[in-house]
Design a protein around this motif. Sequence first.
Motif, PDB file in Angstrom:
ATOM      1  N   ARG A 148      -1.700  -8.129  -1.370  1.00 57.68           N
ATOM      2  CA  ARG A 148      -1.810  -9.055  -0.272  1.00 57.68           C
ATOM      3  C   ARG A 148      -0.630  -8.517   0.707  1.00 57.68           C
ATOM      4  NH1 ARG A 148      -2.139 -15.308  -1.154  1.00 57.68           N
ATOM      5  NH2 ARG A 148      -4.303 -14.861  -1.651  1.00 57.68           N
ATOM      6  N   VAL A 149      -1.216  -8.237   2.115  1.00 65.95           N
ATOM      7  CA  VAL A 149      -0.159  -7.921   2.957  1.00 65.95           C
ATOM      8  C   VAL A 149       0.091  -9.190   3.695  1.00 65.95           C
ATOM      9  CG1 VAL A 149       0.179  -6.505   4.837  1.00 65.95           C
ATOM     10  CG2 VAL A 149      -1.071  -5.731   2.973  1.00 65.95           C
ATOM     11  N   THR A 150       1.439  -9.381   4.068  1.00 67.37           N
ATOM     12  CA  THR A 150       1.577 -10.341   4.966  1.00 67.37           C
ATOM     13  C   THR A 150       2.447  -9.680   6.032  1.00 67.37           C
ATOM     14  OG1 THR A 150       2.075 -12.070   3.126  1.00 67.37           O
ATOM     15  CG2 THR A 150       3.185 -12.740   5.391  1.00 67.37           C
ATOM     16  N   TYR A 151       1.971  -9.936   7.432  1.00 64.71           N
ATOM     17  CA  TYR A 151       2.812  -9.229   8.458  1.00 64.71           C
ATOM     18  C   TYR A 151       2.611 -10.087   9.611  1.00 64.71           C
ATOM     19  CZ  TYR A 151      -2.264  -8.768  10.311  1.00 64.71           C
ATOM     20  OH  TYR A 151      -3.820  -9.059  10.440  1.00 64.71           O
ATOM     21  N   PHE A 201       5.702  -5.544   7.917  1.00 69.48           N
ATOM     22  CA  PHE A 201       4.852  -5.680   6.845  1.00 69.48           C
ATOM     23  C   PHE A 201       5.488  -5.769   5.433  1.00 69.48           C
ATOM     24  CE2 PHE A 201       3.075  -2.962  10.022  1.00 69.48           C
ATOM     25  CZ  PHE A 201       1.849  -3.314  10.278  1.00 69.48           C
ATOM     26  N   SER A 202       4.951  -6.772   4.887  1.00 74.30           N
ATOM     27  CA  SER A 202       5.543  -6.888   3.328  1.00 74.30           C
ATOM     28  C   SER A 202       4.090  -7.095   2.478  1.00 74.30           C
ATOM     29  CB  SER A 202       6.124  -8.163   3.206  1.00 74.30           C
ATOM     30  OG  SER A 202       7.582  -8.215   3.895  1.00 74.30           O
ATOM     31  N   VAL A 203       4.360  -6.680   1.048  1.00 75.17           N
ATOM     32  CA  VAL A 203       3.223  -6.342   0.140  1.00 75.17           C
ATOM     33  C   VAL A 203       3.590  -6.769  -1.178  1.00 75.17           C
ATOM     34  CG1 VAL A 203       1.721  -4.820  -0.774  1.00 75.17           C
ATOM     35  CG2 VAL A 203       2.603  -4.269   1.587  1.00 75.17           C
ATOM     36  N   GLN A 204       2.788  -7.403  -1.933  1.00 68.49           N
ATOM     37  CA  GLN A 204       2.837  -8.059  -2.896  1.00 68.49           C
ATOM     38  C   GLN A 204       1.545  -7.851  -3.984  1.00 68.49           C
ATOM     39  OE1 GLN A 204       2.725 -12.406  -1.271  1.00 68.49           O
ATOM     40  NE2 GLN A 204       3.895 -12.073  -3.337  1.00 68.49           N
TER      41      GLN A 204
END
Length: 287
Positions: free
Chosen positions: A172-175, A206-209
């Motif tokens: 899941r990418v939060t941008y 961008f942040s990824v988890q």
Amino acid sequence: MSRTRAALSFVFFLSTHGASGSYPRAQNVTWTSTNFKTILSWEPKPSADYSYTVEFSRAGGDKQRNLHCIRSSFTTCDLSTSLTDLNACYTADILSEPPKLGTSDMIEFPHTTSSQFCPYTDTDISKPDFKLKVSEDKKKTTLYVTDPLTALFKDGQQLNIRDIFSDQLQYRVTYRKNQSTGKKVYTSKTSEIELSDLDQGESYCFSVQAYIPSRSVDKQLGEMSQPQCSNNDNPSIFKVYSIGVIACAIFLILLLIGIIIAVTVVCCKRRKKTLKNEKDGMPLEVI
């Protein structure tokens, strides 16, 4: 004499039975697991009079022991490689026993049973590393995610979370735009993530988890990565400089304009005065 022997026998009985029966039970037993590195921990730290032994089993299975957690003075036990069936659920018993060289006539030692732990669904997933690349035409940004490594090995090779979760693993990418608070979310089934709905030339962060939708809601998302931002080829002046710097620059510009206007007005007045004196035939004023 017989009374003395009876008293000594009673004291011996207490020393071997009463003392053993006083071994404290383990408390606050907890499972901690990240990327299948699974640690069982408890309290309190034992005195020199007793030790701990850990027994574990999966539902319906026989009890087993880890060689490093038998009559130990530690309050942790690493069961990462012991829980071989990742899809099973396990419980553990922490037994309070005599120290390594000690003996006891007790048949059953005080013990505490842990809560249930299921590696596949309960282990936490750490934050992933990733690299980002912006296409030459600035229309597409690609994130290359590195699947986090686990504590497990197979045929001498260390496994990553993709090896274990296979196609159940998503990211899941939060941008958001740089300096903006509005966020968007994108979910990818692969570790190479392409984003094309971005404003051309803008900087994005961008942040990824990891995301495993087959899990319970509270265990679906892994730890969030550190944010990374793309470069902005045409940055706004408000993004490059702070408001204070911009205000100071505007003040200096207005001050310079004011000085120029003042000097121009003074020069014009002197010029008019000179022309008037020449017209009246008066000598010029010497300064």
